[in-house]
Scaffold this motif. Structure first.
Motif, PDB file in Angstrom:
ATOM      1  N   LEU A 804       0.808  -1.222   0.000  1.00 11.28           N
ATOM      2  CA  LEU A 804       0.000   0.000   0.000  1.00 11.28           C
ATOM      3  C   LEU A 804       0.841   1.272   0.000  1.00 11.28           C
ATOM      4  O   LEU A 804       0.535   2.217  -0.732  1.00 11.28           O
ATOM      5  CB  LEU A 804      -0.942   0.012   1.211  1.00 11.28           C
ATOM      6  CG  LEU A 804      -2.161  -0.916   1.155  1.00 11.28           C
ATOM      7  CD1 LEU A 804      -3.048  -0.679   2.375  1.00 11.28           C
ATOM      8  CD2 LEU A 804      -2.964  -0.710  -0.117  1.00 11.28           C
ATOM      9  N   LEU A 805       1.882   1.310   0.820  1.00  8.99           N
ATOM     10  CA  LEU A 805       2.627   2.560   0.972  1.00  8.99           C
ATOM     11  C   LEU A 805       3.852   2.634   0.068  1.00  8.99           C
ATOM     12  O   LEU A 805       4.087   3.637  -0.596  1.00  8.99           O
ATOM     13  CB  LEU A 805       3.038   2.752   2.434  1.00  8.99           C
ATOM     14  CG  LEU A 805       1.897   3.032   3.421  1.00  8.99           C
ATOM     15  CD1 LEU A 805       2.452   3.476   4.758  1.00  8.99           C
ATOM     16  CD2 LEU A 805       0.928   4.090   2.887  1.00  8.99           C
ATOM     17  N   GLU A 806       4.646   1.556   0.049  1.00 12.93           N
ATOM     18  CA  GLU A 806       5.861   1.600  -0.752  1.00 12.93           C
ATOM     19  C   GLU A 806       5.595   1.499  -2.244  1.00 12.93           C
ATOM     20  O   GLU A 806       6.417   1.898  -3.058  1.00 12.93           O
ATOM     21  CB  GLU A 806       6.804   0.465  -0.321  1.00 12.93           C
ATOM     22  CG  GLU A 806       7.303   0.607   1.110  1.00 12.93           C
ATOM     23  CD  GLU A 806       8.134  -0.591   1.537  1.00 12.93           C
ATOM     24  OE1 GLU A 806       8.508  -1.404   0.656  1.00 12.93           O
ATOM     25  OE2 GLU A 806       8.413  -0.722   2.750  1.00 12.93           O
ATOM     26  N   GLY A 807       4.409   0.950  -2.599  1.00 16.85           N
ATOM     27  CA  GLY A 807       4.068   0.837  -4.013  1.00 16.85           C
ATOM     28  C   GLY A 807       5.009  -0.066  -4.770  1.00 16.85           C
ATOM     29  O   GLY A 807       5.414   0.241  -5.895  1.00 16.85           O
ATOM     30  N   ASN A 808       5.382  -1.191  -4.174  1.00 13.65           N
ATOM     31  CA  ASN A 808       6.283  -2.129  -4.828  1.00 13.65           C
ATOM     32  C   ASN A 808       5.729  -2.515  -6.194  1.00 13.65           C
ATOM     33  O   ASN A 808       4.587  -2.973  -6.322  1.00 13.65           O
ATOM     34  CB  ASN A 808       6.431  -3.377  -3.942  1.00 13.65           C
ATOM     35  CG  ASN A 808       7.497  -4.325  -4.440  1.00 13.65           C
ATOM     36  OD1 ASN A 808       7.429  -4.821  -5.548  1.00 13.65           O
ATOM     37  ND2 ASN A 808       8.491  -4.587  -3.582  1.00 13.65           N
ATOM     38  N   ASN A 840      -2.227   5.975   8.946  1.00 10.80           N
ATOM     39  CA  ASN A 840      -1.608   6.532   7.733  1.00 10.80           C
ATOM     40  C   ASN A 840      -2.671   7.162   6.826  1.00 10.80           C
ATOM     41  O   ASN A 840      -2.583   7.076   5.607  1.00 10.80           O
ATOM     42  CB  ASN A 840      -0.857   5.436   6.972  1.00 10.80           C
ATOM     43  CG  ASN A 840       0.253   4.797   7.776  1.00 10.80           C
ATOM     44  OD1 ASN A 840       1.355   5.322   7.869  1.00 10.80           O
ATOM     45  ND2 ASN A 840      -0.048   3.643   8.368  1.00 10.80           N
ATOM     46  N   TRP A 841      -3.666   7.776   7.442  1.00  4.15           N
ATOM     47  CA  TRP A 841      -4.839   8.266   6.702  1.00  4.15           C
ATOM     48  C   TRP A 841      -4.456   9.157   5.521  1.00  4.15           C
ATOM     49  O   TRP A 841      -4.895   8.929   4.387  1.00  4.15           O
ATOM     50  CB  TRP A 841      -5.794   9.002   7.640  1.00  4.15           C
ATOM     51  CG  TRP A 841      -6.966   9.604   6.910  1.00  4.15           C
ATOM     52  CD1 TRP A 841      -7.099  10.890   6.494  1.00  4.15           C
ATOM     53  CD2 TRP A 841      -8.137   8.917   6.482  1.00  4.15           C
ATOM     54  NE1 TRP A 841      -8.296  11.069   5.839  1.00  4.15           N
ATOM     55  CE2 TRP A 841      -8.955   9.849   5.822  1.00  4.15           C
ATOM     56  CE3 TRP A 841      -8.586   7.595   6.595  1.00  4.15           C
ATOM     57  CZ2 TRP A 841     -10.191   9.519   5.279  1.00  4.15           C
ATOM     58  CZ3 TRP A 841      -9.816   7.262   6.059  1.00  4.15           C
ATOM     59  CH2 TRP A 841     -10.601   8.220   5.412  1.00  4.15           C
ATOM     60  N   ASP A 842      -3.673  10.138   5.762  1.00  3.09           N
ATOM     61  CA  ASP A 842      -3.363  11.104   4.699  1.00  3.09           C
ATOM     62  C   ASP A 842      -2.624  10.441   3.540  1.00  3.09           C
ATOM     63  O   ASP A 842      -2.915  10.707   2.366  1.00  3.09           O
ATOM     64  CB  ASP A 842      -2.529  12.264   5.265  1.00  3.09           C
ATOM     65  CG  ASP A 842      -3.330  13.135   6.227  1.00  3.09           C
ATOM     66  OD1 ASP A 842      -4.572  13.167   6.081  1.00  3.09           O
ATOM     67  OD2 ASP A 842      -2.726  13.764   7.110  1.00  3.09           O
TER      68      ASP A 842
END
Length: 933
Positions: A804-808, A840-842
Motif C-alpha cells: 500500500l505505501l511503498e508501491g512495490n 496513515n490516513w493522509d
C-alpha cells in the motif's frame, strides 16, 4: 397435416438458393474460416401468436463442413387456428432466407393454391420473421410454408448448428458438426416455430461426406447418392414422433459405434413388450474409455421401467461422446444424446440418468413454456438422484444428498435478501426447493402413491405439453380419497415464498401434548422481513419418539397449515421426540431445552446409531444454526456437539466444518479456547483416519481425512504444523527456489499461519521474484495464502507497507484487491488494516482516493467485518474523525456502522455463553488453552 407433408428431392449445388459457384466447395475440402456472429438474443417472454401453427416439418440440410456454412430447405405444414393474413415464425437474423412460398388448401380445392407474400418483416431482437399475405386465410385452413435458407455454423460455442475440430492421435485434424438447440437455438439454424408447445413430426434429411457418420433423432430410412457429388450422400431419417424444435438433433462426425447395438426392451403392466436399440458412439481412439456405458444405460433404463411410464416411441437411442463438445450440459435431443467425452466416460450415474429421464420428461412430455421448465428440471433431478442411490448408493455424492443442496437452501432463504436479487440464482434455488418437495411427497404420500401419480401424469401428457401445476394435480388424483389434503395447495405454499419455515415444538409433559408453531426462518440479522408474521406453509409433521425409534414410518401425524397446532399422544417426559426426521421436508426444528438435552444425552450413548445418520446430522445442524439465528442458547448447541468424539460417519460430520467456518469470525476474542475444543473434537478420529491409508479406499474417507486435517491445521494442531514446516523447508533449501515449488501447495497455509517470520518472509520473496515464465496462477495461489493465512500482526503490517505505501512494482492493483479479499476472513488482518489506514490516513487517501474501486474496497474491508462493541467504537471513531472525507466510500462506512451495531448485539449476547461453556468443558477435561497443541 401429415397426409400432406410433401417430400421434396432437391440438390443444393446449382439450385437457385445455393451458394454462388465461386463460394461452393466439395464437402471434404477445407477452404477458409468463417467469422460467425453469435448474436441471437431472445426475450423469452415474447411468444408467437397462435393464429398459424405448425403440424409437421420436412427439413433438408446441406452443410459444407469444411467451410463452416450450410444451406437448406424447410417445408412446414401449417394450420390456421383463426382467420389471419400473416404468418409469424422464428428465424435468427444471421440466417438468410433466400426463397419463400406459401400455399393454402382453400375450401373446395384439392390442390394447394399459392398465396402472394406482400411483405417480409424481420425483427432481429425477437428473432422473428413476419410474412404479410395478400389476403386473409380462413380459420381451419391448412397450408404449406416452403422456405430456402442458408447460414454460417457457430464456431465459438457448441450452440445452434456448430462446428469444431479436434486432432487424432495420428495428428490428423477431424471436423465435428452437430446441434444443440436447447432452449431456443433451432431458430439459429432454420426458420421454424421455435416454442416448446409446438410438438409436431419431423422428416429430416442431411447431406454428409462419405467418410462421416450422420445421426439424428430417428434411425436412417434410406441413403441416396447425389449427382455430381461423388464424395457425399444424402441421408434420409425416418419420420419422428411429434416433438418440440429444441429436441431436434443432428451429428456429423468421424465416429465409430462401440461394439454391437444393445437391444433394450421391457414389458408394460399390460403385458406389452416395447424396445429399441442402444448405440454408443465415439472417436475410435476413445472407445475403450466407453466400454461400460451400455451396461450403465441398461441399469438406468431398468430402474426407469419401474415407473411403468409409456414406452419411448423410438426405434433407437444414440449416446454420443462428442470430441471437443463445449456445451455446459449434454444436448438431450430425443433419441440422440450428446455428451462431453469426459462426462460420458466417468464413473457416475447421476448425469447419465438425468439425460435418459429427459427422453420422457422433456421430450415425450414437454413443459408448455419455459416458466414451467423448473418443475420439469426439479422432477428429473430428484428422480435421477433416487435412481443413482438405488444403483450405487449415491457413491458419487458420497451419500450426502439431500444435505448437499438442503443446507445451501437453508442458508440462502434465511438471508434478509435471498439470492442477492440475482434472477438466475433465484431460479436455481426455486428448482432445488421443488426437487426437495418431490422428495417430501414421496415420503409423505408413500412411494406407491407417488409413482402412481407420476405414471398418470406421464401417460396423460405423452406427446403433449404441460404446465407446472399438472404434476401436482396428478399426484393429488393418486392420493386416497380418505386423505383430506390438496397436493397442489401444499406445493404452492412452498413454491410461492422465497423463504422456509422454522418449526418450534413446546411439550406439555403432564398432558402428553406438544404445541407446534411455525414462523419464517431467519438466520441473518436483523430479522425485519416484511410480512413475516403473515407467512405460513402447509407442513408435514412426522414425529419419532425416543421410546419407539421407528424411522420407517413417514406418514405425517398431521399437516399443519395454521400458525399453531397441537399434537397429542406424545411420550412421557423422559423420552425425547424428533420432528421432521431424515429432513423429510425442508425446515429446521427447535425444541425446549429439556428435549434438546435428552437428544444430546442419547447421542452420547452407544445406541446413537439407532438414529439414522441423516437425522443425527439434522439435529446437530439445526441446533447450531438456530443458535446462530438467536433462537437457541449456544450452550445447548455446543452440548449437541459432544457426541462427535465417538461419531465416525462422514455424513454426520459434514455440517460441522461449515459450522466452524461460520462461527470463526465471531469468536476471535475466545479463539484459543474454541480451537482447543476443536482439536479435542477432531484429533481422535483424524488419527484413526490416518491409519491404513490405501489408494483404493472410498472417496468419502479421503475427503474426510483432508477436511479434518485442514481444520485441525487452522486450529493449531502441532503434528499438522510440524509436517507442513518440514515439507516447506525443502523449498527453502532449494538451490533456485524461484524456478518452481517442489512441495504441495497444501502446506502453505499452516506454515504462514503458525510458522516463523523467516518462513513467511521466504514466501513473500517468492511472490516478489516470481518469474514471468511460470504459471501466474501459481503466484496467485501463493499470494492468497500469504495474505489469507495470517494471524501475526507484524507480518500483516509488513505486507501492507510493501503493497500500500511503498508501491512495490511487483504488486498490481489486482493483487491489492486479492489481498483485501483475503483479509476479510481474518479478524486480525482486517483489524490491522483498519489501524494501518487510521494511522496513515493522509498517505493512503492521497494514493488511493481517486482510484475509486480500490479506495472503496479498502474502506469496506477495514470497516465492514467487526462484530463487537469495541469494533463498533473503532469504526465510529474513524467515521467521526474523517466524516465527509470518504468520498465514494462514505455510504460504505455508514452501512458498516449499522451492521456492526447488529452484530455487536449478537456477540454480547452469545460470546459470554460460549466462553462459559468452553471454560467449563476445558476445565472439566483438564485441557490446557494454548495457541497450538
Amino acid at each position: 397435416m401429415l397426409g400432406r407433408l410433401y417430400t421434396v428431392t432437391w440438390l443444393c449445388v446449382g439450385t437457385a438458393y445455393s451458394l454462388a459457384p465461386d463460394k461452393v466447395s466439395p464437402h471434404i475440402i477445407k477452404t477458409r474460416s468463417i467469422d460467425l456472429n453469435n448474436a441471437h438474443g431472445l426475450a423469452m417472454e415474447n411468444r408467437l401468436g397462435g393464429a398459424v401453427v405448425p403440424t409437421g416439418y420436412d427439413l433438408g440440410l446441406e452443410p459444407y463442413v469444411e467451410d463452416g456454412v450450410y444451406e437448406g430447405r424447410v417445408i412446414i405444414n401449417v394450420t390456421w387456428t383463426s382467420e389471419a393474413d400473416e404468418i409469424i415464425l422464428h428465424c435468427a437474423h444471421d440466417v438468410e432466407i433466400t426463397d419463400t412460398e406459401v400455399k393454402v388448401f382453400f375450401q373446395g380445392s384439392s390442390e394447394p393454391q399459392k398465396v402472394l407474400i406482400k411483405q417480409v418483416d424481420t425483427d432481429a431482437k425477437r428473432s422473428t420473421v413476419r410474412l404479410q399475405l395478400e389476403k386473409l386465410v380462413p380459420v381451419m385452413s391448412d397450408g404449406i410454408v416452403d422456405m430456402s435458407f442458408k447460414g454460417k455454423m457457430e464456431m465459438r460455442t457448441s450452440e445452434g448448428l456448430f462446428k469444431s475440430t479436434y486432432t487424432t492421435e495420428q495428428d490428423l485434424e477431424r471436423i465435428v458438426v452437430a446441434t444443440q438447440f436447447r432452449p431456443t437455438n433451432a431458430r439459429r439454424m432454420f426458420p421454424c416455430f421455435d416454442e416448446p408447445q409446438f410438438k409436431v413430426p419431423f422428416d429430416v434429411s442431411v447431406v454428409r461426406p462419405r467418410n462421416m457418420v450422420a445421426l439424428s433423432n430417428m434411425a436412417i430410412d434410406r441413403i441416396e447418392n447425389i449427382t455430381d457429388e461423388p464424395n457425399a450422400v444424402r441421408v434420409h431419417f425416418k419420420r419422428s414422433p411429434p416433438m418440440s424444435t429444441f429436441t431436434l438433433g443432428l451429428v456429423l462426425a468421424d465416429l465409430v459405434q462401440l461394439g454391437n447395438s444393445t437391444h433394450y426392451s421391457h414389458r408394460t403392466d399390460l403385458g406389452e413388450s416395447h424396445g429399441f436399440e442402444i448405440r454408443v458412439w465415439g472417436r475410435p481412439e476413445y472407445l475403450e474409455a466407453l466400454e461400460g456405458v451400455p451396461d450403465k444405460i441398461v441399469q438406468i433404463l431398468n430402474e426407469i421401467a419401474k415407473f411403468d411410464w409409456p414406452p419411448l416411441p423410438l426405434d433407437k437411442l444414440d449416446i454420443v461422446a462428442l470430441p471437443n463438445y463445449q456445451g455446459v450440459k449434454p444436448a438431450d435431443n430425443w433419441g440422440l444424446i450428446v455428451f462431453k467425452e469426459s462426462d460420458l466416460s466417468g464413473n457416475g450415474y447421476i448425469q447419465l440418468t438425468q439425460e435418459l429421464l429427459h427422453q420422457w420428461l422433456g421430450a415425450l412430455v414437454t413443459p408448455f413454456w419455459w416458466s414451467d421448465a423448473h418443475v420439469n428440471k426439479a422432477l428429473v433431478g430428484y428422480l435421477a438422484i433416487e435412481i443413482a442411490f438405488k444403483i450405487n448408493n449415491g457413491c458419487e455424492m458420497e451419500g450426502k444428498w439431500p444435505m448437499t443442496v438442503l443446507y445451501s437452501l437453508y442458508y440462502e432463504y434465511s438471508k434478509r435478501y435471498p439470492h442477492s436479487r440475482i434472477t438466475g440464482m433465484k431460479q436455481e434455488t426455486v428448482s432445488t426447493k421443488i426437487e426437495l418437495l418431490f422428495r417430501m411427497f414421496n415420503y409423505t404420500l408413500g412411494e406407491k402413491t407417488f409413482k402412481g401419480g407420476l405414471k398418470m401424469f406421464v401417460s396423460q401428457r405423452a406427446f403433449k405439453t404441460f404446465d407446472g401445476n399438472l404434476v401436482w394435480r396428478s399426484l393429488n388424483m393418486a392420493v386416497s380419497k380418505t386423505r383430506k389434503i390438496d397436493v397442489e395447495t401444499i406445493a404452492q405454499s412452498w413454491i410461492k415464498k422465497d423463504r422456509l419455515p422454522l418449526i418450534t415444538v413446546k411439550r406439555s409433559h403432564e398432558a402428553k401434548t406438544a404445541i407446534v408453531s411455525q414462523k419464517v426462518y431467519l438466520r441473518e440479522r436483523p430479522h425485519d422481513v416484511p410480512d413475516a408474521g403473515r407467512m405460513s406453509w402447509w407442513i408435514p409433521l412426522v414425529v419419532v419418539s425416543g421410546d419407539n425409534l421407528d424411522f420407517s414410518s413417514t406418514t405425517p401425524l398431521a399437516w399443519m397449515k395454521d400458525q399453531t397446532l397441537e399434537l397429542n399422544n406424545m411420550p412421557s417426559k423422559e423420552h425425547f421426540i424428533i420432528v421432521n426426521p431424515e429432513e423429510i421436508a425442508p425446515y429446521p426444528v427447535n425444541y425446549e431445552e429439556d428435549n434438546w438435552n435428552l437428544i444430546a444425552q442419547f447421542l452420547q450413548t452407544d445406541e446413537r446409531t439407532k438414529i439414522p445418520e441423516l437425522t443425527r446430522a439434522k439435529v446437530l445442524h439445526d441446533a447450531w444454526n438456530l443458535a446462530f439465528a438467536g433462537e437457541l442458547s449456544f450452550a445447548t448447541a455446543l452440548n449437541m456437539t459432544l457426541f462427535l468424539k465417538a461419531e465416525k460417519n462422514h455424513l454426520v460430520w459434514d455440517p460441522v466444518f461449515t459450522m466452524i467456518d461460520h462461527i470463526d469470525r465471531h469468536i476471535w476474542d475466545i479463539r484459543d479456547k474454541f480451537n482447543a475444543y476443536i482439536r479435542t473434537l477432531l484429533s481422535p478420529l483424524y488419527e484413526e483416519l490416518t491409519k491404513d491409508v490405501n489408494e483404493n479406499e472410498e472417496s468419502w474417507r479421503k475427503n474426510m481425512r483432508s477436511l479434518f486435517k485442514t481444520f485441525l491445521c487452522q486450529a493449531g494442531y502441532k503434528p499438522c504444523i510440524k509436517e507442513a514446516q518440514e515439507q516447506y523447508g525443502k523449498w527453502m533449501k532449494a538451490k533456485n527456489p524461484d524456478e518452481g515449488n517442489p512441495v504441495s501447495d497444501r502446506y502453505f497455509c499452516p506454515v504462514f499461519e503458525w510458522g516463523t517470520q523467516e518462513e513467511w518472509e521466504f514466501g513473500l520473496q517468492r511472490v516478489i521474484n516470481f518469474p514471468h515464465s511460470r504459471k501466474q496462477s501459481e503466484r496467485t495461489y501463493l499470494l492468497k495464502t500469504l495474505a489469507g493465512c495470517l494471524k501475526d500482526k507484524s507480518k500483516i503490517v509488513r505486507l501492507l507497507n510493501i503493497t500500500l505505501l511503498e508501491g512495490n512494482g511487483n504488486f498490481t492493483e489486482m493483487d491489492l484487491f486479492l489481498i483485501n479479499n483475503m483479509f476479510s476472513d481474518s479478524p486480525q488482518a482486517y483489524t490491522t488494516l483498519f489501524h494501518f489506514i487510521e494511522d496513515n490516513w493522509d498517505l493512503v487517501k492521497e494514493k488511493y482516493y481517486n482510484r475509486t474501486n480500490l479506495w472503496s474496497h479498502l474502506i469496506s474491508t477495514a470497516t465492514s467485518y467487526f462484530t463487537t462493541k469495541a469494533g463498533l467504537d473503532l469504526v465510529t471513531r474513524l467515521y467521526v474523525a474523517h466524516q465527509g472525507e470518504f468520498g465514494p466510500a462514505e455510504h460504505i462506512i455508514e452501512k458498516s456502522i449499522r451492521n456492526i451495531k447488529e452484530e455487536s448485539r449478537w456477540t454480547s449476547q452469545n460470546l459470554p455463553i460460549m466462553e462459559d461453556w468452553l471454560d467449563s468443558y476445558l476445565d472439566r477435561n483438564g485441557i490446557k488453552v494454548e495457541s497450538t497443541i
